[in-house]
Design a protein around this motif. Structure first.
Motif, PDB file in Angstrom:
ATOM      1  N   VAL A 237      79.510 -21.606  -3.395  1.00 16.20           N
ATOM      2  CA  VAL A 237      78.197 -21.381  -2.782  1.00 16.20           C
ATOM      3  C   VAL A 237      78.343 -21.499  -1.269  1.00 16.20           C
ATOM      4  CG1 VAL A 237      75.817 -22.185  -2.577  1.00 16.20           C
ATOM      5  CG2 VAL A 237      76.984 -22.290  -4.796  1.00 16.20           C
ATOM      6  N   ASP A 238      77.918 -20.471  -0.543  1.00 13.37           N
ATOM      7  CA  ASP A 238      77.914 -20.498   0.924  1.00 13.37           C
ATOM      8  C   ASP A 238      76.488 -20.237   1.383  1.00 13.37           C
ATOM      9  OD1 ASP A 238      78.207 -20.277   3.622  1.00 13.37           O
ATOM     10  OD2 ASP A 238      79.813 -18.776   3.572  1.00 13.37           O
ATOM     11  N   LEU A 239      75.788 -21.313   1.753  1.00 17.20           N
ATOM     12  CA  LEU A 239      74.377 -21.187   2.121  1.00 17.20           C
ATOM     13  C   LEU A 239      74.180 -20.458   3.442  1.00 17.20           C
ATOM     14  CD1 LEU A 239      73.086 -24.727   1.053  1.00 17.20           C
ATOM     15  CD2 LEU A 239      73.100 -22.599  -0.259  1.00 17.20           C
ATOM     16  N   ASN A 240      75.262 -20.227   4.181  1.00 22.74           N
ATOM     17  CA  ASN A 240      75.155 -19.488   5.442  1.00 22.74           C
ATOM     18  C   ASN A 240      75.143 -17.976   5.240  1.00 22.74           C
ATOM     19  OD1 ASN A 240      75.053 -21.638   7.339  1.00 22.74           O
ATOM     20  ND2 ASN A 240      77.237 -22.022   6.961  1.00 22.74           N
ATOM     21  N   HIS A 241      75.370 -17.535   4.010  1.00 22.20           N
ATOM     22  CA  HIS A 241      75.281 -16.103   3.728  1.00 22.20           C
ATOM     23  C   HIS A 241      73.812 -15.704   3.739  1.00 22.20           C
ATOM     24  CE1 HIS A 241      79.051 -14.127   3.079  1.00 22.20           C
ATOM     25  NE2 HIS A 241      79.511 -15.095   2.314  1.00 22.20           N
ATOM     26  N   LEU A 242      73.398 -15.030   4.779  1.00 15.58           N
ATOM     27  CA  LEU A 242      72.005 -14.616   4.932  1.00 15.58           C
ATOM     28  C   LEU A 242      71.924 -13.090   4.953  1.00 15.58           C
ATOM     29  CD1 LEU A 242      71.021 -17.191   7.701  1.00 15.58           C
ATOM     30  CD2 LEU A 242      70.522 -17.328   5.251  1.00 15.58           C
ATOM     31  N   PRO A 243      70.767 -12.526   4.613  1.00 16.04           N
ATOM     32  CA  PRO A 243      70.645 -11.057   4.506  1.00 16.04           C
ATOM     33  C   PRO A 243      70.512 -10.363   5.858  1.00 16.04           C
ATOM     34  CG  PRO A 243      68.561 -12.083   3.945  1.00 16.04           C
ATOM     35  CD  PRO A 243      69.538 -13.210   4.153  1.00 16.04           C
ATOM     36  N   ASP A 244      71.484 -10.615   6.757  1.00 17.10           N
ATOM     37  CA  ASP A 244      71.415 -10.011   8.089  1.00 17.10           C
ATOM     38  C   ASP A 244      71.901  -8.568   8.110  1.00 17.10           C
ATOM     39  OD1 ASP A 244      70.412 -12.314   9.300  1.00 17.10           O
ATOM     40  OD2 ASP A 244      72.423 -13.169   9.503  1.00 17.10           O
ATOM     41  N   ASP A 245      72.873  -8.248   7.259  1.00 15.46           N
ATOM     42  CA  ASP A 245      73.502  -6.927   7.352  1.00 15.46           C
ATOM     43  C   ASP A 245      73.227  -6.065   6.126  1.00 15.46           C
ATOM     44  OD1 ASP A 245      74.924  -8.492   5.633  1.00 15.46           O
ATOM     45  OD2 ASP A 245      76.907  -7.790   6.286  1.00 15.46           O
ATOM     46  N   ILE A 246      72.064  -6.273   5.504  1.00 16.48           N
ATOM     47  CA  ILE A 246      71.718  -5.458   4.341  1.00 16.48           C
ATOM     48  C   ILE A 246      71.388  -4.045   4.801  1.00 16.48           C
ATOM     49  CG2 ILE A 246      70.049  -5.135   2.467  1.00 16.48           C
ATOM     50  CD1 ILE A 246      69.718  -8.128   2.369  1.00 16.48           C
ATOM     51  N   PRO A 247      71.940  -3.014   4.152  1.00  5.21           N
ATOM     52  CA  PRO A 247      71.631  -1.625   4.544  1.00  5.21           C
ATOM     53  C   PRO A 247      70.134  -1.353   4.450  1.00  5.21           C
ATOM     54  CG  PRO A 247      73.449  -1.701   2.970  1.00  5.21           C
ATOM     55  CD  PRO A 247      72.884  -3.078   3.025  1.00  5.21           C
ATOM     56  N   THR A 248      69.635  -0.555   5.385  1.00  7.16           N
ATOM     57  CA  THR A 248      68.205  -0.231   5.370  1.00  7.16           C
ATOM     58  C   THR A 248      67.864   0.741   4.247  1.00  7.16           C
ATOM     59  OG1 THR A 248      68.633   1.516   6.988  1.00  7.16           O
ATOM     60  CG2 THR A 248      67.934  -0.635   7.833  1.00  7.16           C
ATOM     61  N   GLU A 249      68.838   1.550   3.833  1.00  8.62           N
ATOM     62  CA  GLU A 249      68.609   2.498   2.746  1.00  8.62           C
ATOM     63  C   GLU A 249      69.197   1.963   1.446  1.00  8.62           C
ATOM     64  OE1 GLU A 249      70.023   6.369   3.651  1.00  8.62           O
ATOM     65  OE2 GLU A 249      68.808   6.583   5.469  1.00  8.62           O
ATOM     66  N   ASP A 250      68.445   2.135   0.372  1.00 10.01           N
ATOM     67  CA  ASP A 250      68.932   1.708  -0.935  1.00 10.01           C
ATOM     68  C   ASP A 250      70.127   2.551  -1.364  1.00 10.01           C
ATOM     69  OD1 ASP A 250      67.206  -0.339  -1.335  1.00 10.01           O
ATOM     70  OD2 ASP A 250      65.783   0.794  -2.560  1.00 10.01           O
ATOM     71  N   VAL A 251      71.064   1.912  -2.055  1.00  4.83           N
ATOM     72  CA  VAL A 251      72.159   2.640  -2.698  1.00  4.83           C
ATOM     73  C   VAL A 251      71.673   3.039  -4.085  1.00  4.83           C
ATOM     74  CG1 VAL A 251      74.521   2.507  -3.570  1.00  4.83           C
ATOM     75  CG2 VAL A 251      73.913   1.385  -1.403  1.00  4.83           C
ATOM     76  N   LEU A 252      71.683   4.322  -4.365  1.00  5.03           N
ATOM     77  CA  LEU A 252      71.157   4.811  -5.640  1.00  5.03           C
ATOM     78  C   LEU A 252      72.139   4.538  -6.773  1.00  5.03           C
ATOM     79  CD1 LEU A 252      69.673   8.246  -4.505  1.00  5.03           C
ATOM     80  CD2 LEU A 252      68.464   6.082  -4.863  1.00  5.03           C
ATOM     81  N   PRO A 253      71.636   4.280  -7.968  1.00  2.00           N
ATOM     82  CA  PRO A 253      72.543   4.054  -9.103  1.00  2.00           C
ATOM     83  C   PRO A 253      73.279   5.325  -9.488  1.00  2.00           C
ATOM     84  CG  PRO A 253      70.263   4.132  -9.854  1.00  2.00           C
ATOM     85  CD  PRO A 253      70.213   4.153  -8.361  1.00  2.00           C
ATOM     86  N   LYS A 254      74.443   5.154 -10.094  1.00  5.35           N
ATOM     87  CA  LYS A 254      75.170   6.269 -10.688  1.00  5.35           C
ATOM     88  C   LYS A 254      74.878   6.304 -12.185  1.00  5.35           C
ATOM     89  CE  LYS A 254      79.016   6.914  -7.501  1.00  5.35           C
ATOM     90  NZ  LYS A 254      80.459   7.220  -7.396  1.00  5.35           N
ATOM     91  N   LYS A 255      75.161   7.445 -12.794  1.00  6.41           N
ATOM     92  CA  LYS A 255      74.986   7.581 -14.240  1.00  6.41           C
ATOM     93  C   LYS A 255      76.350   7.431 -14.888  1.00  6.41           C
ATOM     94  CE  LYS A 255      72.039   8.329 -17.570  1.00  6.41           C
ATOM     95  NZ  LYS A 255      70.937   7.393 -17.807  1.00  6.41           N
ATOM     96  N   ALA A 256      76.579   6.291 -15.522  1.00  4.64           N
ATOM     97  CA  ALA A 256      77.911   5.975 -16.034  1.00  4.64           C
ATOM     98  C   ALA A 256      78.077   6.402 -17.483  1.00  4.64           C
ATOM     99  CB  ALA A 256      78.182   4.479 -15.912  1.00  4.64           C
ATOM    100  N   HIS A 257      79.196   7.043 -17.759  1.00  2.00           N
ATOM    101  CA  HIS A 257      79.605   7.325 -19.133  1.00  2.00           C
ATOM    102  C   HIS A 257      80.235   6.065 -19.715  1.00  2.00           C
ATOM    103  CE1 HIS A 257      81.708   9.165 -22.536  1.00  2.00           C
ATOM    104  NE2 HIS A 257      80.949  10.238 -22.358  1.00  2.00           N
ATOM    105  N   ASN A 258      80.166   5.919 -21.017  1.00  2.00           N
ATOM    106  CA  ASN A 258      80.754   4.729 -21.634  1.00  2.00           C
ATOM    107  C   ASN A 258      82.262   4.644 -21.419  1.00  2.00           C
ATOM    108  OD1 ASN A 258      80.618   2.329 -23.315  1.00  2.00           O
ATOM    109  ND2 ASN A 258      81.714   3.534 -24.840  1.00  2.00           N
ATOM    110  N   ASN A 259      82.908   5.761 -21.065  1.00  2.00           N
ATOM    111  CA  ASN A 259      84.346   5.720 -20.792  1.00  2.00           C
ATOM    112  C   ASN A 259      84.693   4.720 -19.692  1.00  2.00           C
ATOM    113  OD1 ASN A 259      84.955   7.631 -22.689  1.00  2.00           O
ATOM    114  ND2 ASN A 259      85.021   9.341 -21.261  1.00  2.00           N
ATOM    115  N   VAL A 260      83.727   4.413 -18.816  1.00  2.00           N
ATOM    116  CA  VAL A 260      83.989   3.457 -17.741  1.00  2.00           C
ATOM    117  C   VAL A 260      84.453   2.125 -18.322  1.00  2.00           C
ATOM    118  CG1 VAL A 260      82.929   2.092 -15.898  1.00  2.00           C
ATOM    119  CG2 VAL A 260      82.399   4.529 -16.104  1.00  2.00           C
TER     120      VAL A 260
END
Length: 648
Positions: free
Chosen positions: A500-523
């Motif tokens: 646990v590192d309590l100094n990890h703060l959400p300073d560098d979160i991307p402003t745009e969401d990363v969209l999910p991929k559509k995964a095949h069960n082969n993954v």
């Protein structure tokens, strides 16, 4: 005489191609009662000849109405009336806007794959007919949109590829067509190609071979095999033409993909090819959309483990959560190696959230039912709490896991994730042992992984552990929870979440969401079920890894804590998977495995436990820092309390 043979004889007795073209047009447009719109049939009939005309092929012999299909001045309705009349023993048409197969004929055609067999018969007769009037039966451009059942000879394939000799594997890279043609004979030869399932969606095809001293040797170094492996990496399609016996014509089976390369019990390699459009789709009757028989498989944009690790990390980070990339890669590799993983650690470190985020990043959500969180209750004492039970009225009440399994079994292309939250609030051995035991019965059957049925009292059907189900248990270790037996620990990768590192703060979160991929069960689908599955080709690597494991096991044995073959095999599965996908360095992967498969089983108050930890620390030295650090922590607890265990 069967209805297929009756059609064959009728076609053979015709003087033109019209009857075959009419039947093919009907097969593409009929509904579930064998009825089609006459206009659709006319359009398909005409387009068959127009395609030949535009591609420099003779539509028909000289003197017939369709000889100059591109310059028609007469109505198609007038022309198609001739073959319709000739086929009156098989079809009905009263001049209205509908045409249909006779009821007794269609009743026979609906049996098995007779509708598909009729396509093949029609194309074979077309082949025989056109070979008499035109040599241009097959051109390279035809391969872009061939119909199921299209008939060719070995010489046709050799000719369009500019080859003098017939080759069973022929890669093509021209213009927009990048594929591999395969000529496949299914018969009783020494290395028999074969369909792996009743629906003919999976084809086993041996690698190209050379005859040496009358013995055919199959190896991966032959140029044609090297080419197809390269095409596999590029995800090019495979176009197999199949015949049931030698010295006969080949029929086009549709578009396939190379799913994997396997070895038989003698070490000979073969491809497993998966059909892109299930065979049932070719025979599927129209639902009003005349293109419905061309329904494509769902598009996936994540098919292999190596494609998703960075994406999952980016997705998780974009949601404001902090997990190291190595931790995420370790979690993914653990799921790939065995569909049961334990996440352990203090409360509030994000164990359950990680499971949901990983699932969500690959298109598995609560809404579509591919991700499910099941809170474990302290009063669970057998598998009925998960799988179901008979109530007082004698009715079976489905458990949550049974509902998920049913859905997963009918949707094998998608992965299904189940998070058993606070798994050890009840004794895991009481409510989960049946599921663990069935998990160990998994075996390959063709291209599928099956298992023995689960013992569910009152359920009137078999319930197996599906190949696309992944169970992750989250556990806390405190006064409200139960410890794990070695039976459970041996069957899982136990990943610890205590950093646990309590100094990890959400300073560098991307402003745009990363969209999910559509995964095949082969993954995530398990690649190895026995050590034999991964041993060939990795012999030296596995021997090297087992050498270290044997040293550690000798130390464990002195304290009565040694491992068995199951742990050794799963340790190797993980490391070979990592070697294949290249997610972690070798030492990091070994370090995670020692942490997850060895240290959790060490606990006790005897001096032998102390000696075991000291020797493990020496063996780890600087190569395996995670294991060394954890072992040092456990040794410190032993020195302070006279007792130690993996769990905080």
């Amino acid at each position: 005489m069967s209805v297929i043979k009756q059609f064959d004889q009728k076609f053979h007795g015709g003087s033109t191609s019209y009857m075959m073209a009419t039947i093919l047009a009907m097969l593409k447009n009929i509904d579930d009662k064998g009825i089609a719109d006459i206009k659709d049939v006319e359009d398909n009939f005409y387009n068959f000849y127009l395609y030949r005309y535009k591609n420099g092929k003779k539509p028909e012999k000289e003197g017939t109405k369709m000889y100059k299909a591109g310059q028609l001045t007469r109505s198609i309705n007038d022309i198609i009336g001739t073959p319709i009349n000739a086929l009156r023993d098989f079809i009905d048409y009263d001049g209205s806007n509908k045409i249909k197969f006779r009821e007794n004929v269609f009743a026979e055609l609906k049996k098995g794959y007779n509708l598909l067999e009729l396509r093949k018969v029609a194309y074979k007769q077309l082949y025989d007919y056109y070979k008499k009037i035109d040599n241009n039966w097959l051109k390279i451009d035809d391969l872009k949109e061939l119909d199921y059942g299209y008939t060719v000879s070995e010489e046709d394939i050799a000719s369009i590829l500019g080859q003098n000799l017939v080759k069973e594997i022929s890669p093509i890279e021209v213009d927009e067509l990048k594929s591999v043609i395969i000529l496949c004979t299914i018969d009783g030869q020494e290395y028999p190609n074969e369909w792996l399932d009743d629906k003919k969606n999976y084809l086993k095809y041996y690698l190209d071979g050379h005859e040496i001293d009358d013995v055919t040797e199959y190896n991966e170094k032959i140029n044609s095999n090297q080419a197809i492996m390269k095409f596999k990496d590029k995800r090019y399609s495979v176009l197999p033409f199949v015949r049931e016996e030698k010295n006969s014509l080949f029929y086009f089976e549709g578009e396939f993909e190379i799913q994997s390369i396997e070895k038989d019990e003698r070490g000979h390699s073969y491809f497993i090819l998966e059909r892109n459009i299930p065979l049932t789709k070719y025979a599927r009757l129209s639902d009003g959309n005349k293109h419905s028989n061309q329904t494509k498989k769902e598009e996936f944009n994540a098919n292999f483990l190596s494609e998703v690790s960075n994406h999952v990390s980016s997705f998780v980070h974009s949601k404001g959560f902090v997990f190291s990339k190595e931790m995420i890669k370790n979690f993914l590799l653990s799921l790939k190696s065995k569909p049961f993983v334990i996440l352990a650690g203090i409360s509030g470190t994000g164990k359950s959230k990680l499971v949901e985020l990983v699932a969500n990043s690959l298109g598995a959500t609560r809404e579509n039912g591919q991700f499910n969180l099941i809170p474990v209750r302290p009063d669970w004492n057998d598998s009925s709490d998960l799988l179901g039970y008979k109530n007082l009225q004698g009715e079976f009440v489905e458990g949550e896991l049974t509902k998920i399994i049913r859905k997963a079994e009918n949707d094998l292309e998608h992965p299904y994730f189940v998070c058993l939250d606070e798994m050890n609030l009840a004794r895991v051995e009481y409510y989960f042992s049946d599921i663990l035991s069935v998990m160990e019965t998994r075996k390959n059957q063709g291209n599928k992984i099956i298992s023995s049925p689960m013992p569910v009292e009152g359920l009137g059907e078999k319930l197996i552990f599906p190949e696309n189900l992944y169970i992750i248990g989250t556990v806390n270790m405190d006064e409200t929870t139960h410890s794990f037996s070695r039976k459970v620990l041996d069957r899982a990768n136990t990943i610890e979440f205590n950093e646990v590192d309590l100094n990890h703060l959400p300073d560098d979160i991307p402003t745009e969401d990363v969209l999910p991929k559509k995964a095949h069960n082969n993954v995530f689908k398990t690649r190895y079920l026995t050590l034999k599955d991964c041993y060939q080709g990795n012999e030296d690597y596995i021997k090297k890894q087992v050498e270290l494991l044997e040293q550690i096991n000798s130390t464990l044995k002195e304290a009565g804590l040694h491992i068995g073959y199951r742990v050794r095999d799963e340790y190797c599965f993980y490391l070979v998977n990592n070697r294949y996908y290249g997610l972690l360095t070798e030492n990091t992967a070994v370090d995670f495995q020692l942490m997850q498969k060895i240290l959790p089983r060490i606990q006790g108050s005897s001096l032998k436990v102390e000696e075991t930890l000291e020797k493990i620390i020496d063996l780890c030295s600087s190569n395996y820092p995670l294991t060394k650090s954890k072992a040092e922590f456990m040794l410190g607890r032993f020195n302070e309390d006279g007792f130690t265990s993996f769990w905080l």
